[in-house]
Design an enzyme around this catalytic site. Structure first.
Site: not given
Length: 745
Positions: A178-179
């Site tokens: 997610e990053a």
């Protein structure tokens, strides 16, 4: 000591045999994937593995990657399931890789025995952005992949580094990035696939959990360029493409399932199964914040039914089922017909077009040629007096040996494994959940599917009882340890209807039981292929009978009672000795199994009602339990049914008085419970060593303080494979008791 390591190795071996038989059906359209590991005060992994609705359980998270981790090692966070101990590198640097996850070590074999696929998730919510996790170079990607494979994959003599889950082997890895996504993850996938190919004994999987916006900035490229088996799309957090938005107006929503199907079909993951990701509840989807009932995350069951029906039929080649974040919230979402995940499973089965329709009509008894295996024990006990002195009762503990490796095993529940340990709670914080069990001992209408993944249950007994073998599970050979206990195994013909007989002897409190011979039990293991099934329950409730291809299913237990007063040896309160023969139904890998057993129980009539056909007492030290399970061999496709069988009443170990800890807010340090974690067991890595090449160096174990020290809380990551904050047994082996007994002799 070598004893715990021997036991864990044995459990892992049996789990491997069972898991190879009951692996997840990757071609099914009715699988339920559930994330676990970050729930607030969550229950143990084994709790959820004993629920039939979960096919794949994803443990989260490896939330720190080597490029950012202390000592160049990854870090983990599993909420309240591990103590605070971490591994130390040979250079003496403490890492963030948890070393004291004893609950998970104990529970994974239970999950494997129940046929669950267990995956480990990488990533989760990136709280600190690039400081949390990223893969900076191709060399880092290869290093990380090999570390994961050596630490969580099959045990290898070449690796003397960390094994956080002991000798257990996980079934694959999930990428919940997610990053800092994009470059270099394809090299991790490539390396993991290469490692998978070195172990042909089992199937390994790779999954990705992108958010619903397409293209996904963190995982889009790697999904397109690398082959994944499962894609768990998070259809929540982002209102524009959420499942909730689809339910409001399907024709005008930005729901992207169609786009995801087209996207994966053009790339390396063209054969992947695509899952609709949903949250398990509309309240407390985040531990420290609640969503309102009209939020844009939670999908009510009627809307979920419509969504499943629309896309399961539209894209059968790629539709895999539903992913749920997470196990705790789903379990706490108590609906009329069960938990949220159990209802989702029901909806998937109901909407599966391959599910055959069921009909009900009176079943005619037809003689059918079947071979059954009968195992008998004769147990002789000596005199018992009311003073509670038992003079040398001779219960034999048979020596258990397993046959050569086959594709089968007998999965039974053991109180020493299934029951969550009440040893000092870890000082971490996360999770409570109440399990969903069907406690009504009635016949349930069967719902079928094509999946092969579910719980298999058989009965278990105290020492001195025999187990008949089931086709498709490892053969267990028992040898009497003492001459006064005999074991025989013979083959009988077709199964017959059996009765429950209770013989009562009412005597005064001072009584003699001399030369009592009890035959325990007769197991009739009969594989049955049926379209509709009638199950008999020990409670004696009437069951309906359905068409069953000429197979006779035992009816409810019958009981005849004889009361024979004995001559009192001394005045006192009367007790009753009941000899009970009862029949119940269980499920084995080959179909329905009818179990008939006889046992003796003694109780006080003033406090306990007289046993009847509708209320047979359980075997000593046991109790009746009812579960919802799935039989994969009872019809052309799988069938969900309710079965009732006896289980051992667990004994709670003595533990110090515990003072509850205080749950800190995310990211803040917490206060411990005052109970330090135990020392790391001997089955985890020992002294440091040196490794060459791309493999990490061997760690030194970080030993927690003795009693009296202070622990600390580990704040769960809380989000991830289904992150909701930022838009981004059942059944174990019965032979375990015998193995432990003989090792201790």
């Amino acid at each position: 000591m070598a004893l715990p390591k021997t036991i864990m190795a044995f459990i892992a071996f049996i789990s491997f045999l069972v898991s190879t038989t009951f692996a997840v059906d990757v071609f099914s359209t009715t699988n339920v994937v559930t994330y676990w590991g970050q729930g607030h005060d969550q229950k143990r992994l084994s709790h959820y593995c004993q629920q039939a609705e979960h096919d794949i359980i994803v443990i989260g998270f490896v939330n720190v990657f080597p490029d950012q981790g202390k000592g160049g090692w990854p870090g983990t966070n599993f909420g309240n399931q591990c103590f605070m101990g971490t591994y130390i590198t040979p250079e003496g640097e403490e890492t963030e890789l948890l070393s004291s996850c004893h609950k998970i070590i104990e529970d994974i074999p239970i999950c494997k025995a129940a046929g669950k696929t267990i995956m480990l998730s990488l990533g989760g919510q990136a709280v600190d952005g690039s400081k949390t996790y990223s893969v900076k170079t191709r060399q880092s990607a290869v290093y990380f992949a090999d570390f994961l494979w050596r630490a969580f994959g099959p045990v290898s003599p070449e690796w003397d580094g960390p094994r956080p889950f002991g000798d257990n082997v996980i079934d694959g890895f999930d990428f919940d990035i997610e990053a800092n996504g994009g470059a270099n993850y394809e090299y991790m996938v490539e390396r993991l696939r290469s490692n998978f190919a070195t172990d042909s004994s089992r199937q390994y999987y790779l999954s990705a959990a992108p958010q619903c916006v397409l293209p996904d900035g963190n995982l889009g490229n790697v999904i397109s360029s690398s082959a994944f088996d499962f894609i768990f799309v998070q259809f929540y957090n982002t209102p524009s493409c959420s499942a909730f938005n689809w339910a409001q107006n399907p024709s005008k929503s930005g729901f992207t399932f169609d786009s995801w199907v087209q996207f994966i079909r053009k790339g390396a993951s063209r054969n992947a199964k695509l899952f609709i990701g949903l949250v398990g509840d509309h309240t407390r989807v985040s531990p420290h914040g609640e969503y309102t009932k009209d939020d844009s995350n939670y999908l009510a069951l009627p809307d979920a039914d419509k969504l499943i029906k629309a896309y399961m039929n539209k894209y059968r080649a790629n539709f895999g089922g539903v992913m749920i974040w997470d196990a705790l919230t789903s379990d706490e979402n108590k609906l009329v017909t069960g938990t949220y995940s159990s209802n989702i499973k029901r909806l998937l089965l109901n909407n599966d077009p391959s599910r055959p329709t069921t009909t009900s009509k009176t079943m005619s008894s037809t003689k059918t040629s079947m071979s059954t295996t009968t195992s008998k024990y004769t147990v002789t006990t000596s005199t018992i007096s009311s003073t509670s002195k038992i003079s040398s009762s001779t219960w034999s503990m048979p020596t258990m040996t397993t046959s050569t490796r086959t594709t089968s095993s007998t999965a039974t529940r053991s109180s020493t494994i299934v029951t969550p340990s009440t040893s000092p709670n870890p000082t971490t914080s996360t999770s409570t959940t109440s399990g969903h069990q069907n406690t009504t001992a009635t016949t349930t209408e069967i719902e079928t599917q094509t999946s092969k993944t579910f719980i298999t249950t058989t009965s278990i007994w105290s020492s001195g009882t025999g187990i008949g073998t089931c086709t498709g599970i490892p053969t267990i050979t028992t040898t009497p340890r003492y001459p006064n206990a005999t074991f025989t195994s013979d083959t009988t013909g077709s199964p017959t209807m059996s009765d429950t007989t209770i013989t009562l002897s009412v005597t005064s409190s001072m009584h003699q039981i001399s030369d009592t011979t009890t035959t325990i039990p007769t197991f009739s293991t009969t594989p049955i292929q049926t379209s509709d099934i009638s199950l008999s329950m020990p409670s004696g409730t009437t069951t309906s009978k359905h068409q069953s291809s000429g197979i006779t299913i035992p009816g409810p237990p019958h009981m005849s009672t004889t009361i024979v007063p004995a001559s009192p040896t001394k005045p006192g309160h009367s007790t009753t000795t009941a000899i009970v023969t009862t029949t119940f139904t269980s499920v084995c890998p080959t179909g329905i199994t009818t179990v008939t057993t006889t046992y003796t129980t003694i109780y006080c009539p003033e406090a306990t009602p007289m046993p009847t056909a509708g209320n047979p007492p359980p075997p000593p030290g046991m109790e009746w339990t009812t579960i919802v399970t799935t039989c994969t061999k009872c019809a052309s496709t799988s069938a969900i049914m309710t079965v009732t069988y006896p289980v051992t009443v667990p004994s709670e170990p003595m533990t110090p008085t515990q003072v509850p800890g205080t749950l800190p807010p995310p990211g803040a340090p917490g206060t411990g419970s005052g109970i330090p974690p135990p020392k790391t067991p001997s089955n985890e890595p020992g002294s440091p060593g040196t490794l060459t090449g791309i493999f990490p160096p061997k760690p030194t174990m970080s030993v927690p303080p003795e009693m009296g020290g202070n622990g600390g809380d580990r704040t769960p990551v809380y989000t991830g494979g289904a992150g909701v904050v930022s838009p981004s047994f059942s059944v174990v082996v019965i032979v375990l008791g015998s193995i432990v007994y003989h090792i201790m002799q």
